[in-house]
Enzyme design. Structure first.
Site, PDB file in Angstrom:
ATOM      1  N   LYS A   1       4.118  11.880   5.998  1.00 40.45           N
ATOM      2  CA  LYS A   1       3.309  11.205   7.311  1.00 40.45           C
ATOM      3  C   LYS A   1       3.329  11.949   8.879  1.00 40.45           C
ATOM      4  O   LYS A   1       3.467  13.155   9.516  1.00 40.45           O
ATOM      5  CB  LYS A   1       2.690   9.973   7.409  1.00 40.45           C
ATOM      6  CG  LYS A   1       1.663   9.379   6.822  1.00 40.45           C
ATOM      7  CD  LYS A   1       1.378   7.669   7.337  1.00 40.45           C
ATOM      8  CE  LYS A   1       0.565   6.690   6.605  1.00 40.45           C
ATOM      9  NZ  LYS A   1      -0.737   7.701   5.963  1.00 40.45           N
TER      10      LYS A   1
ATOM     11  N   PHE B   1       1.030  -1.033   0.118  1.00 39.50           N
ATOM     12  CA  PHE B   1       0.233   0.163   0.026  1.00 39.50           C
ATOM     13  C   PHE B   1       0.928   0.921  -0.003  1.00 39.50           C
ATOM     14  O   PHE B   1       1.844   1.814   0.965  1.00 39.50           O
ATOM     15  CB  PHE B   1      -1.523   0.005   1.471  1.00 39.50           C
ATOM     16  CG  PHE B   1      -2.106   0.827   1.352  1.00 39.50           C
ATOM     17  CD1 PHE B   1      -3.068   1.621   0.225  1.00 39.50           C
ATOM     18  CD2 PHE B   1      -1.931   2.287   1.812  1.00 39.50           C
ATOM     19  CE1 PHE B   1      -3.892   2.214   0.201  1.00 39.50           C
ATOM     20  CE2 PHE B   1      -1.983   3.702   1.895  1.00 39.50           C
ATOM     21  CZ  PHE B   1      -3.590   3.160   0.460  1.00 39.50           C
TER      22      PHE B   1
ATOM     23  N   ASP C   1       9.958   2.078   1.651  1.00 39.16           N
ATOM     24  CA  ASP C   1       8.571   3.037   1.733  1.00 39.16           C
ATOM     25  C   ASP C   1       8.335   2.992   2.630  1.00 39.16           C
ATOM     26  O   ASP C   1       8.383   2.097   3.470  1.00 39.16           O
ATOM     27  CB  ASP C   1       7.528   2.803   0.469  1.00 39.16           C
ATOM     28  CG  ASP C   1       6.326   3.424   1.025  1.00 39.16           C
ATOM     29  OD1 ASP C   1       6.396   4.087   1.908  1.00 39.16           O
ATOM     30  OD2 ASP C   1       4.688   3.054   0.755  1.00 39.16           O
TER      31      ASP C   1
END
Length: 408
Positions: free
Chosen positions: A261, A147, A232
Site C-alpha cells: 500500500k 484480511f 501483516d
C-alpha cells in the site's frame, strides 16, 4: 448500454463501468477526476476531503511533489527490466527499507496479497528445511477476522463467508484462532506449526485493536515454541498507527513482515516481504519471482516514499493527529455511535445498526463533502493521508455530526 451525446460525465463514467466492468465492487456514487494532498475533486469540481486514503495506499497524500518527481524522472530513464538483470535502483531501495524496519533482507513484489503469498511460501519452506516438518505438512496459524488479500489461498483462511463462498476448494494447512487471545495461539501450536500470521491491528475486520501486551505475548510464545511470527503490516505499516511499524508499539521484532500500500507512495503498486536472514535463506534462484516486482520504477518510488516518511516525520504526525481525532470523535457522544477505536490515523467508528448502516453514513458523509468507506456493515473508517492538518480533522468530525443528524 449506449451513452447519448451530452450525457453528464458522471452518468457516462458510472454507466460505462457498470456496462463493461465486473460487479465486484459497489462504489459510492461519485466520479473522481483529480487529487491533491488530502483532497479529491469530482467531475463537477466539488472538493472532497479524503478520509480513506485508498486503504492507506495514499498515506503521503495525493500527488506528493517529491514522489511524482521520482516517478517521472525514473520513468524517463528506465522503468521495467524484469529481475533477469541488476539495476541501479533496487539495491538502494532494499537497503533503505531494511534499515528503516530493522529487518535483514527483503523480497520485492507488487501487491500486498503477493507479499503475503510470499510470506506463506517462505514459512512453509522454512518449516520443512529448517524445522524438519514433513514436506506438505506445514501448518500456518491465522487469526479470525483476518484480511490479507483476495487470492484463493488467502480467502481460504478467511473467516468472512462472502470471501469464501463459491471459490473453493481451498488449500489446506491453515488453523484459525481468536484474535487478541495469546492462550488460543499457544493451544493451537503443534509440531507441524511453522508460523503465526497476524495483523497488529485488524483493518478490514473493523479497525480492531487487540488488548495491550497481545503482540508481545505472541512473540514470546512463537520464540519459545519454535514458530515464526509474521506480522501483516500491509495496511498498518509505514507510519499509519503512529510508529514506522505497528508492532513497534510493543517493542516486537517479527521474523517476517509484509508491507505494501503506502510503499508505492500512492502512485503504483509496490510491496515486499521482509524477514530474518535465516528465513530468507530458504529461497534459491528460481524458487520465486515477479516480472514487475522490484522494477527500477517501483524501487525509485518506494525509496522516495521511505525518504519522505522520515523527513516529514509522518509516523510522529500520525500519532499526534490520531490522538486528536480519536478525542474529537469520542467527544461527539451521539447515541448512533457505539464505539470509537483505533491507533494513530487508523480509526473505526462503530455505528448502531438500529440507527443506520455504515454505508448510509458514508453516503451522508459524501453529501457533506467527506469521503470514507464502510466495513462489515457497521464501521465507518477514518484513515486519512498522514499529511492531514488539524483543521481538516475538525472538518471531518463536523461533517460526521451533520451526517448523523441528517440520518436521524
Amino acid at each position: 448500454m449506449t451513452i447519448e451525446p451530452g450525457f453528464p460525465l458522471a452518468a457516462s463514467a458510472i454507466a460505462q463501468e457498470e456496462r463493461y466492468g465486473a460487479a465486484n465492487y459497489l462504489p459510492l456514487p461519485v466520479v473522481l477526476v483529480r487529487g491533491e494532498g488530502v483532497h479529491l475533486w469530482d467531475e463537477d469540481g466539488r472538493r472532497l476531503l479524503d478520509m480513506m486514503s485508498a486503504y492507506s495506499a495514499v498515506s503521503f497524500g495525493h500527488g506528493h511533489p517529491k514522489l511524482v518527481a521520482a516517478l517521472i524522472d525514473q520513468a524517463r530513464r528506465l522503468a521495467v527490466t524484469s529481475r533477469a538483470f541488476h539495476t541501479d535502483r533496487l539495491g538502494p531501495f532494499l537497503a533503505r527499507l531494511c534499515r528503516l524496519t530493522g529487518m535483514d533482507q527483503a523480497l520485492p513484489m507488487n501487491t500486498g496479497a503477493e507479499a503475503v503469498e510470499t510470506a506463506l511460501k517462505a514459512a512453509r519452506k522454512w518449516g520443512h528445511t529448517v524445522k524438519g516438518i514433513a514436506d506438505g505438512q506445514a501448518e500456518v496459524i491465522v487469526a479470525r477476522g483476518n484480511f490479507a488479500g483476495r487470492t484463493t489461498t488467502i480467502v481460504g483462511f478467511s473467516s468472512e463467508p462472502q470471501y469464501r463462498r463459491g471459490f473453493g476448494p481451498f488449500a489446506p494447512g491453515f488453523v484459525s484462532v481468536d484474535y487478541g487471545d495469546p492462550q488460543a495461539l499457544e493451544a493451537a501450536i503443534t509440531p507441524n506449526t511453522c508460523a503465526f500470521l497476524v495483523e497488529p491491528v485488524q483493518g478490514e475486520a473493523g479497525i480492531v485493536v487487540p488488548p495491550a501486551g497481545y503482540l508481545k505475548a505472541v512473540r514470546e510464545i512463537c520464540t519459545r515454541r519454535g514458530v515464526l511470527l509474521i506480522c501483516d503490516e500491509v495496511q498498518t505499516g509505514l507510519g499509519r498507527t503512529g510508529r514506522v511499524l505497528a508492532c513497534q508499539h510493543e517493542g516486537v521484532r517479527p521474523d517476517g513482515l509484509t508491507l505494501g500500500k503506502a510503499l508505492g507512495g500512492g502512485l503504483l503498486p509496490v510491496s515486499a516481504f521482509l524477514a530474518s536472514a535465516e528465513v530468507m535463506a530458504v529461497f534459491q534462484p528460481g524458487d520465486h519471482g515477479s516480472t514487475f516486482g522490484g522494477s527500477p520504477l517501483a524501487a525509485a518510488v518506494g525509496e522516495a516514499a521511505l525518504q519522505v516518511l522520515v523527513e516529514e516525520k509522518l509516523p510522529e504526525r500520525a500519532a499526534a493527529m490520531g490522538e486528536a481525532l480519536l478525542g474529537k470523535l469520542r467527544a461527539l457522544a451521539r447515541p448512533a455511535i457505539t464505539e470509537v477505536r483505533g491507533k494513530g490515523l487508523l480509526i473505526g467508528v462503530e455505528i448502531d445498526p438500529a440507527f443506520a448502516s455504515a454505508r448510509q453514513v458514508c453516503e451522508a458523509l459524501l453529501r457533506e463533502g467527506v469521503l470514507s468507506k464502510d466495513t462489515h456493515g457497521t464501521v465507518v473508517r477514518f484513515a486519512p493521508p498522514l499529511t492531514i492538518e488539524p483543521r481538516h480533522l475538525d472538518e471531518a468530525v463536523a461533517a460526521l455530526d451533520r451526517a448523523l443528524r441528517s440520518l436521524a
